[in-house]
Design a protein around this motif. Structure first.
Motif, PDB file in Angstrom:
ATOM      1  N   ALA A  72      93.999  17.518 -15.717  1.00  0.00           N
ATOM      2  CA  ALA A  72      93.315  16.444 -15.006  1.00  0.00           C
ATOM      3  C   ALA A  72      94.097  16.026 -13.769  1.00  0.00           C
ATOM      4  CB  ALA A  72      93.129  15.233 -15.929  1.00  0.00           C
ATOM      5  N   GLU A  73      93.373  15.812 -12.684  1.00  0.00           N
ATOM      6  CA  GLU A  73      93.993  15.408 -11.427  1.00  0.00           C
ATOM      7  C   GLU A  73      94.457  13.951 -11.477  1.00  0.00           C
ATOM      8  OE1 GLU A  73      92.695  14.700  -6.739  1.00  0.00           O
ATOM      9  OE2 GLU A  73      91.436  15.944  -8.023  1.00  0.00           O
ATOM     10  N   HIS A  74      95.746  13.742 -11.254  1.00  0.00           N
ATOM     11  CA  HIS A  74      96.330  12.410 -11.124  1.00  0.00           C
ATOM     12  C   HIS A  74      97.291  12.425  -9.937  1.00  0.00           C
ATOM     13  CE1 HIS A  74      95.064  12.305 -15.365  1.00  0.00           C
ATOM     14  NE2 HIS A  74      95.032  10.999 -15.242  1.00  0.00           N
ATOM     15  N   PRO A  85      95.344  20.518  -9.914  1.00  0.00           N
ATOM     16  CA  PRO A  85      94.765  21.308 -11.005  1.00  0.00           C
ATOM     17  C   PRO A  85      94.614  22.789 -10.693  1.00  0.00           C
ATOM     18  CG  PRO A  85      93.609  19.227 -10.804  1.00  0.00           C
ATOM     19  CD  PRO A  85      94.542  19.310  -9.629  1.00  0.00           C
ATOM     20  N   ALA A  86      94.157  23.146  -9.494  1.00  0.00           N
ATOM     21  CA  ALA A  86      93.936  24.553  -9.187  1.00  0.00           C
ATOM     22  C   ALA A  86      95.237  25.348  -9.247  1.00  0.00           C
ATOM     23  CB  ALA A  86      93.281  24.699  -7.809  1.00  0.00           C
ATOM     24  N   GLY A 104      89.720  18.762 -15.812  1.00  0.00           N
ATOM     25  CA  GLY A 104      89.102  17.656 -16.522  1.00  0.00           C
ATOM     26  C   GLY A 104      89.556  16.303 -15.989  1.00  0.00           C
ATOM     27  N   GLY A 105      89.413  16.035 -14.678  1.00  0.00           N
ATOM     28  CA  GLY A 105      88.732  16.939 -13.771  1.00  0.00           C
ATOM     29  C   GLY A 105      89.383  16.905 -12.397  1.00  0.00           C
ATOM     30  N   VAL A 106      88.719  17.600 -11.493  1.00  0.00           N
ATOM     31  CA  VAL A 106      88.995  17.445 -10.067  1.00  0.00           C
ATOM     32  C   VAL A 106      88.225  16.217  -9.578  1.00  0.00           C
ATOM     33  CG1 VAL A 106      88.449  18.413  -7.801  1.00  0.00           C
ATOM     34  CG2 VAL A 106      89.499  19.848  -9.554  1.00  0.00           C
ATOM     35  N   ASP A 132      86.222  26.702 -15.847  1.00  0.00           N
ATOM     36  CA  ASP A 132      85.323  25.547 -15.828  1.00  0.00           C
ATOM     37  C   ASP A 132      85.708  24.657 -14.648  1.00  0.00           C
ATOM     38  OD1 ASP A 132      84.203  26.303 -18.323  1.00  0.00           O
ATOM     39  OD2 ASP A 132      85.745  25.188 -19.412  1.00  0.00           O
ATOM     40  N   LEU A 133      84.703  24.054 -14.020  1.00  0.00           N
ATOM     41  CA  LEU A 133      84.965  23.110 -12.930  1.00  0.00           C
ATOM     42  C   LEU A 133      84.404  21.750 -13.315  1.00  0.00           C
ATOM     43  CD1 LEU A 133      85.820  22.139 -10.195  1.00  0.00           C
ATOM     44  CD2 LEU A 133      83.921  23.421  -9.158  1.00  0.00           C
ATOM     45  N   GLY A 134      85.282  20.898 -13.850  1.00  0.00           N
ATOM     46  CA  GLY A 134      84.911  19.537 -14.201  1.00  0.00           C
ATOM     47  C   GLY A 134      85.193  18.608 -13.046  1.00  0.00           C
ATOM     48  N   LEU A 135      84.249  17.720 -12.752  1.00  0.00           N
ATOM     49  CA  LEU A 135      84.323  16.879 -11.558  1.00  0.00           C
ATOM     50  C   LEU A 135      84.200  15.407 -11.915  1.00  0.00           C
ATOM     51  CD1 LEU A 135      81.808  19.021  -9.511  1.00  0.00           C
ATOM     52  CD2 LEU A 135      84.277  18.919  -9.081  1.00  0.00           C
ATOM     53  N   GLY A 136      85.028  14.595 -11.277  1.00  0.00           N
ATOM     54  CA  GLY A 136      84.931  13.153 -11.419  1.00  0.00           C
ATOM     55  C   GLY A 136      84.792  12.505 -10.063  1.00  0.00           C
ATOM     56  N   ARG A 137      84.409  11.224 -10.060  1.00  0.00           N
ATOM     57  CA  ARG A 137      84.235  10.534  -8.779  1.00  0.00           C
ATOM     58  C   ARG A 137      85.257   9.422  -8.567  1.00  0.00           C
ATOM     59  NH1 ARG A 137      80.532   5.881  -8.460  1.00  0.00           N
ATOM     60  NH2 ARG A 137      80.325   4.965 -10.539  1.00  0.00           N
ATOM     61  N   ALA A 138      86.143   9.182  -9.554  1.00  0.00           N
ATOM     62  CA  ALA A 138      87.227   8.217  -9.375  1.00  0.00           C
ATOM     63  C   ALA A 138      88.361   8.877  -8.590  1.00  0.00           C
ATOM     64  CB  ALA A 138      87.728   7.737 -10.730  1.00  0.00           C
TER      65      ALA A 138
END
Length: 376
Positions: A72-74, A85-86, A104-106, A132-138
């Motif tokens: 997960a991107e932090h 993540p990538a 989980g996610g970008v 898998d490409l999981g996407l968030g908006r935060a």
């Protein structure tokens, strides 16, 4: 597929989920179990060690039959080494063969959609059929850091534009901008355009898109688009059931899914005895107290967490936090996970086991695999 594709990054071998999304429950587990790795850095440890542990954990998960491994991107969090993540997934792909790997996610508003399409097209080339490409908006961080990432102070604009950004990313991944569109002559490479070039042969795989959320916005959007949905139960437990209900009620069949598919992230840590499990999860609890009070740092040791003088307000936060962390002996964790799967109707559980040291984290997944009778 040609032999040249069969390389150490995983080649054409993929998990046995036919649509690239749905997993298979192993052993006596009620649903497929997966891994969410925050690539945590404990006091006295280094980021280099955390990355080595990420590889160890992914390989353990693969060997024991967990379905997928996500990061997960932090940003700007000393105790979380998953800002890219990538990059992490490319490294893990080189050391695994079968397990699905993803984000989980970008956090899409932090990036140009073309960049994400290129990064995950490259990952797909490295590990065909496993990405898998999981996407968030935060933003995955605080407001000031988000402003530095996005080079704008208008942070709400990115979140509000998420559906448009998602549509743009999808068109880049599929190379489907219509004639006359400003981006019609722009192509994400690696990607489908290579198959249209003279002599071109393109992989049949495209990373499945997942939407991530901790409230109703992404639940509704994922449902309306017929996409799989991942909910952050591990830090938004009060919203889990409403969000899943909204996702299922909003769901419209698509080329991707004929019916809803929802996973939930859950904090769970198993140890040989209850006291040790409690010691380990208290390190994460103290880390969260510090994060929520503007004192983000490395994950403290169990000894530091035991000695910390929690005030009344902090103690209330810790008690609330731990009520949503499944922890204890392997049998207790199994019971907690079984109950959660039954209560939520989740199609998959994605477990994050956070502790100070790498050995406790990896051991937790081994114990969970053992108690469910996984192979390996």
């Amino acid at each position: 597929m040609s032999g040249e594709d069969d390389n150490r990054t995983g080649g054409p071998t993929q998990h046995d989920d036919g649509d690239g999304i749905r997993g298979t429950a192993r052993g006596s587990a009620p649903v497929p179990l997966s891994v969410l790795d925050l690539v945590t850095v404990g006091a006295g440890h280094t980021a280099a060690g955390a990355v080595r542990t990420a590889v160890d954990l992914a390989r353990t998960a693969e060997r024991r039959g967990f379905h997928r491994y996500w990061v997960a991107e932090h940003h700007s969090m000393p105790g979380v080494a998953s800002s890219s993540p990538a990059v992490l997934l490319a490294h893990v792909a080189a050391h695994t063969q079968r397990i699905r790997l993803g984000s989980g996610g970008v956090m899409l508003p932090n990036h140009a959609p073309l960049v994400i399409a290129e990064q995950f097209g490259t990952l797909e080339a490295m590990a065909p059929g496993r990405i898998d490409l999981g996407l968030g908006r935060a933003p995955g961080t605080d407001g000031a850091t988000a402003a530095a990432l996005r080079r704008t102070e208008r942070l709400n604009e990115g979140a509000d534009d998420f559906p448009q950004q998602l549509a743009e990313l999808t068109r880049f991944l599929d190379d489907t901008f219509p004639d006359g569109h400003p981006y019609a002559r722009i192509h994400a490479v690696p990607g489908p355009v290579q198959a249209t070039s003279p002599g071109g042969v393109q992989s049949p795989h495209r990373p499945p898109l997942w939407l991530l959320g901790s409230s109703g916005f992404s639940a509704r959007l994922a449902g309306s688009l017929g996409l799989p949905f991942a909910f952050a139960h591990h830090f938004s437990a009060a919203n889990t059931l409403p969000a899943l209900d909204l996702y299922r009620a909003s769901f419209r069949p698509s080329e991707v899914l004929a019916e809803p598919y929802a996973l939930i992230g859950v904090s769970a840590l198993a140890a040989e005895d209850e006291r040790e499990a409690r010691r380990q999860v208290m390190t994460g609890a103290l880390a969260m107290v510090r994060l929520r009070t503007g004192r983000a740092g490395l994950v403290p040791s169990p000894e530091e967490a035991e000695a910390y003088p929690f005030n009344e307000l902090e103690r209330g936060f810790v008690d609330s936090w731990l009520s949503n962390v499944v922890h204890g002996t392997p049998d207790a964790v199994r019971q907690g996970l079984d109950d959660l799967a039954k209560r939520t109707g989740a199609d998959e559980l994605m477990i994050t086991s956070n502790a100070h040291g790498p050995a406790a984290r990896v051991r937790s997944y081994e114990l969970i695999a053992d108690v469910y009778g996984f192979a390996g």
